[in-house]
Design a protein around this motif. Structure first.
Motif, PDB file in Angstrom:
ATOM      1  N   THR A 149      67.603  -9.927  37.295  1.00 40.80           N
ATOM      2  CA  THR A 149      67.630 -10.333  38.701  1.00 40.80           C
ATOM      3  C   THR A 149      66.285 -10.102  39.367  1.00 40.80           C
ATOM      4  O   THR A 149      65.804 -10.945  40.141  1.00 40.80           O
ATOM      5  CB  THR A 149      68.723  -9.550  39.460  1.00 40.80           C
ATOM      6  N   LEU A 150      65.646  -8.947  39.069  1.00 39.70           N
ATOM      7  CA  LEU A 150      64.323  -8.667  39.643  1.00 39.70           C
ATOM      8  C   LEU A 150      63.291  -9.684  39.159  1.00 39.70           C
ATOM      9  O   LEU A 150      62.448 -10.153  39.938  1.00 39.70           O
ATOM     10  CB  LEU A 150      63.888  -7.249  39.269  1.00 39.70           C
ATOM     11  N   ILE A 151      63.338 -10.025  37.862  1.00 36.59           N
ATOM     12  CA  ILE A 151      62.419 -11.033  37.340  1.00 36.59           C
ATOM     13  C   ILE A 151      62.683 -12.381  38.010  1.00 36.59           C
ATOM     14  O   ILE A 151      61.747 -13.107  38.392  1.00 36.59           O
ATOM     15  CB  ILE A 151      62.562 -11.142  35.809  1.00 36.59           C
ATOM     16  N   PHE A 152      63.958 -12.712  38.170  1.00 38.31           N
ATOM     17  CA  PHE A 152      64.349 -13.974  38.802  1.00 38.31           C
ATOM     18  C   PHE A 152      63.790 -14.066  40.219  1.00 38.31           C
ATOM     19  O   PHE A 152      63.155 -15.055  40.600  1.00 38.31           O
ATOM     20  CB  PHE A 152      65.876 -14.070  38.817  1.00 38.31           C
ATOM     21  N   LEU A 153      64.013 -13.006  41.011  1.00 40.67           N
ATOM     22  CA  LEU A 153      63.547 -13.000  42.401  1.00 40.67           C
ATOM     23  C   LEU A 153      62.022 -12.970  42.489  1.00 40.67           C
ATOM     24  O   LEU A 153      61.439 -13.504  43.429  1.00 40.67           O
ATOM     25  CB  LEU A 153      64.140 -11.804  43.143  1.00 40.67           C
ATOM     26  N   GLY A 154      61.375 -12.332  41.499  1.00 43.45           N
ATOM     27  CA  GLY A 154      59.928 -12.291  41.506  1.00 43.45           C
ATOM     28  C   GLY A 154      59.295 -13.636  41.168  1.00 43.45           C
ATOM     29  O   GLY A 154      58.270 -14.019  41.747  1.00 43.45           O
ATOM     30  N   LEU A 155      59.920 -14.367  40.229  1.00 42.84           N
ATOM     31  CA  LEU A 155      59.363 -15.654  39.817  1.00 42.84           C
ATOM     32  C   LEU A 155      59.684 -16.767  40.812  1.00 42.84           C
ATOM     33  O   LEU A 155      58.955 -17.770  40.882  1.00 42.84           O
ATOM     34  CB  LEU A 155      59.906 -16.046  38.438  1.00 42.84           C
ATOM     35  N   LEU A 156      60.759 -16.607  41.577  1.00 42.61           N
ATOM     36  CA  LEU A 156      61.220 -17.681  42.458  1.00 42.61           C
ATOM     37  C   LEU A 156      60.149 -18.143  43.455  1.00 42.61           C
ATOM     38  O   LEU A 156      59.839 -19.347  43.514  1.00 42.61           O
ATOM     39  CB  LEU A 156      62.485 -17.228  43.187  1.00 42.61           C
ATOM     40  N   PRO A 157      59.543 -17.236  44.255  1.00 40.72           N
ATOM     41  CA  PRO A 157      58.528 -17.725  45.207  1.00 40.72           C
ATOM     42  C   PRO A 157      57.270 -18.264  44.517  1.00 40.72           C
ATOM     43  O   PRO A 157      56.641 -19.208  45.015  1.00 40.72           O
ATOM     44  CB  PRO A 157      58.203 -16.486  46.050  1.00 40.72           C
TER      45      PRO A 157
END
Length: 364
Positions: A149-157
């Motif tokens: 989830t942290l990787i997902f949120l970090g890559l999203l922007p």
């Protein structure tokens, strides 16, 4: 390609689907935020164009919509956190209500199934011991999920910014992959995809707001505790088509059971959710989204379950827009038009075997 037997063509198509699915499962940590960013970037394009008309620099015109999106997400998380805090303040009341409901359930089981309270306690202890054996694997899975989830949120922007910044290069690459005679068709397809994605995603945001407000208002009128929390949870779960509404109903009932001793309150919650769903499915959502997403419910449900098994919650949320994009592409591609028919909900007016076009193909 025309000389290849039909069975070989179908086998190659199925093999391609299998390889794509395998790649998605292996690289889902990278691919899923990329797909989510693709749809977010399309949704933010109107804001980007507005800022460009104000003569802002391109980088700043991209950054401001992304910043606005994350501010809205932070406000939603803050609201949900506050509602959960209010729920935890009633911990003693929740504990008493759960004890009351469990005692009533135990008496009903004893009366109907001749299963004594002592035997029920022994059964629960056995099941508890089994659950403890799985605790280590569950916690390790949760830790892995949190990291993902942290990787997902970090890559999203990052993905969203780069997709919006270099969208021209990506479009040029797509055009160079096809013959010039296909460019007009590609332009039509990309326009349809952009229009569908914007209307669908903006429709989901509007749906999120009015379901939360409607459920909150109706449940508050009936005096249901934690009405806003139930509305928020159901509205977000309802974003997952078909399955989300079922899970939202169950969670709403559990919260009501924990905060109230009256069974009537559960009926109020179920009735309110059913009324809001009826308004959403038959009146509000069709007017907001229109006919942008015409998908076969059976294939949609299968696709959502498969996407959830492959990539988790994010895959379940993105399953419908991805299938809608694929249908737009398939419908305008002669080679894959049959897959567009499979994804669509246009039922034939008469039996397919009686259609002249299909009979001619069989003779050929």
């Amino acid at each position: 390609m025309k000389d290849i037997p039909v069975t070989v063509k179908r086998s190659l198509e199925l093999l391609g689907l299998f390889l794509i699915g395998f790649i998605i499962v292996i690289g889902k940590i990278i691919i899923m935020p990329l797909l989510m960013s693709f749809f977010i970037s399309i949704m933010l394009l109107p804001l980007f164009r507005f800022f460009r008309r104000l003569r802002l620099a391109e980088g700043l015109a991209i950054f401001l919509p992304i910043l606005f999106m994350f501010i809205v997400m932070a406000l939603i998380v803050w609201l949900f956190y506050n509602q959960m805090r209010f729920l935890l303040y009633d911990f003693q009341t929740i504990q008493q209500n759960l004890t009351t409901h469990l005692n009533k359930l135990s008496l009903w089981i004893s009366r109907v199934f001749d299963f004594s309270p002592k035997e029920q306690v022994e059964f629960m202890n056995q099941q508890s011991n089994k659950l403890l054996n799985y605790a280590a694997s569950i916690f390790s899975g949760a830790a892995g999920s949190a990291t993902g989830t942290l990787i997902f949120l970090g890559l999203l922007p990052i993905y969203t910014f780069l997709l919006m910044m270099y969208r021209g290069i990506l479009m040029k690459f797509i055009l160079l992959c096809f013959e010039p005679k296909e460019h007009e068709n590609i332009q039509v397809v990309t326009g349809q995809i952009e229009n569908m994605s914007k209307r669908y995603l903006l429709g989901l945001l509007i749906q999120l707001c009015y379901i939360t407000l409607l459920l909150w208002g109706i449940l508050a009128v009936f005096g249901i505790k934690h009405a806003l929390l139930i509305g928020i949870i159901f509205a977000f779960l309802n974003l997952i088509p078909y399955l989300g509404a079922l899970i939202g109903n169950i969670i709403g009932v559990l919260i009501t059971l924990a905060s109230s001793e009256s069974i009537v309150d559960i009926l109020f919650v179920l009735g309110a959710i059913a009324a809001v769903q009826f308004l959403d499915n038959n009146i509000l959502m069709p007017r907001i989204v229109g006919s942008q997403v015409k998908l076969n419910p059976l294939i949609s449900l299968i696709g959502i379950i498969i996407a959830g098994a492959m990539t988790g919650v994010s895959g379940m949320f993105l399953a419908l827009p991805i299938m809608a994009v694929l249908k737009i592409i398939f419908d305008r591609t002669e080679q894959f038009k049959k897959w567009g028919v499979l994804l669509g909900d246009e039922r034939p007016a008469k039996k397919p075997m009686r259609m002249p076009a299909i009979r001619r193909r069989q003779k050929i």
